[in-house]
Design an enzyme around this catalytic site. Sequence first.
Site, PDB file in Angstrom:
ATOM      1  N   GLY A   1       0.796  -1.216   0.000  1.00 36.67           N
ATOM      2  CA  GLY A   1       0.000   0.000   0.000  1.00 36.67           C
ATOM      3  C   GLY A   1       0.829   1.267   0.000  1.00 36.67           C
ATOM      4  CG  HIS A   2       0.196   6.017   1.354  1.00 32.99           C
ATOM      5  ND1 HIS A   2       0.340   6.731   0.189  1.00 32.99           N
ATOM      6  CD2 HIS A   2       0.356   6.918   2.371  1.00 32.99           C
ATOM      7  CE1 HIS A   2       0.590   8.006   0.470  1.00 32.99           C
ATOM      8  NE2 HIS A   2       0.616   8.136   1.787  1.00 32.99           N
ATOM      9  CG  PHE A   3       2.828   4.504   5.249  1.00 32.56           C
ATOM     10  CD1 PHE A   3       3.767   5.486   5.520  1.00 32.56           C
ATOM     11  CD2 PHE A   3       1.488   4.814   5.397  1.00 32.56           C
ATOM     12  CE1 PHE A   3       3.377   6.751   5.947  1.00 32.56           C
ATOM     13  CE2 PHE A   3       1.084   6.084   5.823  1.00 32.56           C
ATOM     14  CZ  PHE A   3       2.035   7.051   6.097  1.00 32.56           C
TER      15      PHE A   3
END
Length: 300
Positions: free
Chosen positions: A277-279
């Site tokens: 995901g994002h991180f």
Amino acid sequence: MTHAAPINEPSLATIPEVTHRSVDVDGLRVFYREAGPADAPVILLLHGFPTSSHMFRRLMPLLAGSFRLVAPDLPGFGFTDQPSRDTFAYTFDNLARTIERFTAVVGLTRYALYVFDYGAPVGFRLAMAQPKGVTAIISQNGNAYAEGLSDAWDPIQRYWREPTAAHREALRSLLTLEATRWQYVHGVPDESLVAPETWTLDWALLQRPDNDEIQLDLFRDYAKNVALYPAFQAHLAIHRPPTLAIWGRNDPFFLPAGAEAYRLHNPGAEVRLLDTGHFALETHAVEIAGAIRTFLSRSL
């Protein structure tokens, strides 16, 4: 009686130290993490929302044998000062000004940029101001193209178009503990890999007095970053800095199209999409470190 062979423990001396310091930047105390030899090629790591240099805690030791890594916290984030909104306007122009001054104070003149989320518009401002000083760009879910903006931006874009009190108030839902955790675990195949102190620390720092208003100010000001996308892209086209876009493909905010778009203005850009995901550093720090090491050894 037989004896088991001794286990060869790795020497603690082989694990690079990460130091934690603060420096005065025009009266503002800027916190930063640093690792690696002072005379090695430099990587300046710029974090995003709602986190801090804490996001680089696993990456830095993996690269510190070959690079000098410097990761500051932006004003109002992490352990850098949070000046009053009456004395410091929380805009991306001002964040970039502070970080540009920070690089001068700590003696950085040439460096590769690692940009993530908010770090991208800050870092691209630095690159445009000092094109000869930026040796390469590593964008980890750091967007510079409209193609990369997902539907998750709709409430924020509504606030850009109509900056009413009601639209500002609606964005407070992005500042809750639940929303902060969701940013870390959305799109991650195995959530057990994400340490809970990540979102817990971020949310705790969001609870500082007036920090919510700071974040809402920056949500509104992000419109100026989108307006600057053509300038960022022109910089890529003119200067062609070696570029690696390494992206969590399941990011709910910045779509994989934002990574692929780097090739539009810099055909030599390398693009890698990861199943996370994002991180992305929470689950793929080793893979990202390896990609950076290979990329920079070829580029610098």
